[in-house]
Design an enzyme around this catalytic site. Structure first.
Site, short mmCIF file in Angstrom:
data_model
loop_
_atom_site.label_atom_id
_atom_site.label_comp_id
_atom_site.label_asym_id
_atom_site.label_seq_id
_atom_site.Cartn_x
_atom_site.Cartn_y
_atom_site.Cartn_z
N ARG A 70 4.40 19.62 6.41
CA ARG A 70 5.39 18.61 6.80
C ARG A 70 6.62 19.18 7.51
NH1 ARG A 70 7.75 15.41 4.01
NH2 ARG A 70 7.37 13.57 5.26
N GLU A 100 0.82 -1.22 0.00
CA GLU A 100 0.00 0.00 0.00
C GLU A 100 0.85 1.27 0.00
OE1 GLU A 100 -2.02 -0.37 3.71
OE2 GLU A 100 -3.40 -1.88 2.99
N PRO A 101 1.63 1.49 -1.04
CA PRO A 101 2.46 2.70 -1.04
C PRO A 101 1.65 3.96 -1.34
CG PRO A 101 2.70 1.53 -3.11
CD PRO A 101 1.76 0.71 -2.28
N GLY A 102 1.95 5.01 -0.63
CA GLY A 102 1.36 6.32 -0.93
C GLY A 102 2.46 7.22 -1.44
N ARG A 103 3.36 7.56 -0.52
CA ARG A 103 4.44 8.50 -0.82
C ARG A 103 5.26 8.10 -2.04
NH1 ARG A 103 6.66 11.29 3.44
NH2 ARG A 103 5.82 9.64 4.76
N TYR A 110 6.70 17.66 11.21
CA TYR A 110 7.65 16.56 11.43
C TYR A 110 9.11 17.03 11.35
CZ TYR A 110 3.45 14.21 9.57
OH TYR A 110 2.16 13.80 9.30
N CYS A 118 1.08 33.40 10.99
CA CYS A 118 1.47 34.10 12.22
C CYS A 118 1.92 33.13 13.31
CB CYS A 118 0.31 34.94 12.74
SG CYS A 118 0.18 36.46 11.83
N GLU A 119 2.93 32.38 13.03
CA GLU A 119 3.53 31.48 14.01
C GLU A 119 5.01 31.35 13.68
OE1 GLU A 119 1.75 28.01 15.45
OE2 GLU A 119 -0.30 28.58 14.88
N1 LLP Z 1 -1.26 2.01 4.56
C1 LLP Z 1 -1.68 2.46 5.74
C2 LLP Z 1 -2.56 1.63 6.56
C3 LLP Z 1 -1.25 3.72 6.20
O1 LLP Z 1 -1.64 4.16 7.38
C4 LLP Z 1 -0.40 4.51 5.39
C5 LLP Z 1 0.05 5.84 5.83
C6 LLP Z 1 -0.02 4.00 4.13
C7 LLP Z 1 -0.46 2.74 3.75
C8 LLP Z 1 0.85 4.75 3.18
O2 LLP Z 1 2.09 5.07 3.70
P1 LLP Z 1 3.24 5.67 2.75
O3 LLP Z 1 3.58 4.62 1.73
O4 LLP Z 1 2.73 6.90 2.13
O5 LLP Z 1 4.38 5.94 3.68
N2 LLP Z 1 1.69 12.54 6.96
C9 LLP Z 1 2.89 11.74 7.11
C10 LLP Z 1 2.69 10.32 6.68
C11 LLP Z 1 1.55 9.62 7.40
C12 LLP Z 1 1.26 8.26 6.84
C13 LLP Z 1 0.05 7.67 7.43
N3 LLP Z 1 -0.25 6.35 6.96
C14 LLP Z 1 4.02 12.41 6.33
O6 LLP Z 1 3.78 13.46 5.72
O7 LLP Z 1 5.13 11.92 6.32
#
Ligand code: LLP
Length: 438
Positions: A330, A291-294, A334, A360-361
């Site tokens: 981000r 399940e890649p997002g990034r 983080y 304003c921070e």
């Molecule tokens: N699957 C599940 C169940 C998740 O909770 C997440 C991300 C992903 C897949 C995808 O993860 P990725 O491949 O994108 O790392 N806002 C934070 C990242 C939070 C991710 C939350 N869950 C940031 O900007 O680094």
């Protein structure tokens, strides 16, 4: 990796001192659409998806890439990935809704929520979406909903917390005893045994240990433990699995000195354990899901921002820009690094700046102590790798409307989301009668 090559991998290139993204002049785009501006690169999304798919296919064909929609939920992005035949991972009913709207068939959607309400579960069941539960207590509620709706039970999966987490920041590490996600080792057999008793016949398993992982070996301990749990589960309850999900977390090189994730090694870490499942005939070759997002979308977007103020307070120099933590949170949330470069190179001197937004921070700093060729008021800067958790985490704090998003493909730009107006910010507010007259 050499710096120009690092840029080129993100489809960025200077030609006669002007920054081009997917061969388009960034200064011109900033002038045409205004700033701040999110720019999404279609070609790069497709490229990353295919890189990953080819790498997975070379090891195990029965795989499914579920794009984690929370990274970037723009409809155009969803459509691009749909056209590549991707599946999706959703974390809320809103995300499930957006994927259905984009045309994903329900059997390509996995809903990994946490702290599910009955309404969340009902929505998923009604729409035949696969649910990945996060607590044993949710199972009975889910069964009641199936009964109430008279629906045939879909496969069921639990998110397992293997206790070994990883990630670029403590907020993005999602496994460990004190972490809210998933169920721990000693509750796993109980969870699936209850599911079996309730009449579920198809099972899956899931982990997601964290986000922003560049070193494949960071997955090792978690995946080894995952398979000890899975094998024990199969033997104790005499069940097999339709799918085994490894979650996301694949990192990208935000810094020029970082190398991209070694996909071959990452997949090898998975396969070292997954082989055990392939070897067992009674398992029948479950689908390997990730399940890649990034990884799929981070590098395929930049933000253009304009410098409005150069402030030298005698101690340090600030380049004040029109994007802030309302646009990209981000760095503030983080301490994340996003590389920032000028859209036009000037010859000669370089100087050190803090790149500061208009919020304003004091925490509204997009980049600390950055060495840039001397820049001036009205110049444009590009903030790189903003495609994941950029717009989806943007806000209207300080009543600054969210910026537009455009898509680049084949030398053309398309507006895919209009910038918000002040009117948009008030559209949903209502005044009680006695305050209307004031
Ligand atoms: N699957 C599940 C169940 C998740 O909770 C997440 C991300 C992903 C897949 C995808 O993860 P990725 O491949 O994108 O790392 N806002 C934070 C990242 C939070 C991710 C939350 N869950 C940031 O900007 O680094």
């Amino acid at each position: 990796m050499e710096y120009q090559e690092w840029l080129k991998k993100k489809d960025l290139e200077y030609k006669e001192g002007i920054l081009y993204y997917d061969n388009m002049d960034t200064q011109q785009l900033a002038k045409d659409y205004g700033t701040p501006l999110y720019i999404i690169n279609e070609k790069l999304i497709r490229k990353r998806y295919n890189q990953l798919k080819v790498a997975l296919n070379s090891e195990y064909k029965n795989n499914e890439i579920h794009y984690a929609v929370k990274a970037n939920s723009n409809l155009a992005v969803l459509k691009i990935l749909k056209s590549e035949n991707a599946s999706v991972d959703c974390s809320s009913v809103g995300e499930v809704y957006s994927c259905l709207k984009a045309g994903f068939p329900p059997d390509k959607i996995i809903y990994t929520g946490n702290m599910f309400t009955n309404e969340d579960l009902k929505f998923a069941v009604k729409n035949n979406v696969l649910i990945n539960l996060d607590s044993i207590s949710q199972l009975k509620r889910l069964v009641n909903i199936y009964d109430e709706l008279g629906k045939k039970k879909n496969a069921i999966s639990f998110r397992i917390n293997p206790e070994f987490g990883a990630g670029h920041h403590s907020h993005t590490i999602t496994a460990g005893k004190d972490i809210k996600f998933g169920i721990l080792d000693d509750q796993v057999v109980e969870a699936y045994s209850q599911a079996k008793k309730y009449g579920f016949e198809k099972f899956g398993t899931h982990i997601h240990i964290g986000s922003g992982i560049l070193d494949p070996s960071d997955y090792e301990k978690a995946i080894n433990k995952y398979f000890t749990i899975i094998m024990n589960l199969a033997d104790t309850l005499d069940i097999t699995f339709e799918f085994i999900d490894f979650g996301g977390g694949l990192g990208i090189p935000y810094k020029p000195e970082q190398e991209p994730l070694n996909l071959r090694q990452y997949i090898q870490v998975i396969m070292n354990q997954f082989e055990k499942v392939i070897k067992r005939e009674d398992f029948g070759g479950p689908t390997l899901k990730i399940e890649p997002g990034r990884f799929l979308v981070a590098e395929s977007s930049i933000i253009l921002t304009q410098i409005n103020t150069i402030k030298d307070n005698g101690y340090k120099k600030f380049a004040g820009v029109d994007a802030g933590f309302n646009t990209l949170i981000r760095p503030t949330m983080y301490g994340s690094y996003h590389h920032i470069i000028p859209c036009k190179l000037t010859n000669g001197t370089t100087e050190q700046y803090d790149i500061a937004g208009p919020i304003c921070e004091s925490g509204d700093i997009l980049g600390k102590a950055r060495l840039l060729p001397t820049v001036h008021e009205q110049d444009y800067l590009a903030i790189l790798d903003a495609g994941a958790y950029g717009f989806t985490m943007a806000s209207v704090y300080n009543l600054r409307p969210r910026p537009p998003e455009i898509l680049l493909i084949n030398g053309k730009s398309y507006l895919i989301r209009e910038g918000e107006t002040f009117e948009d910010l008030f559209r949903l507010q209502k005044l009680p009668k006695h305050l209307k007259k004031v």
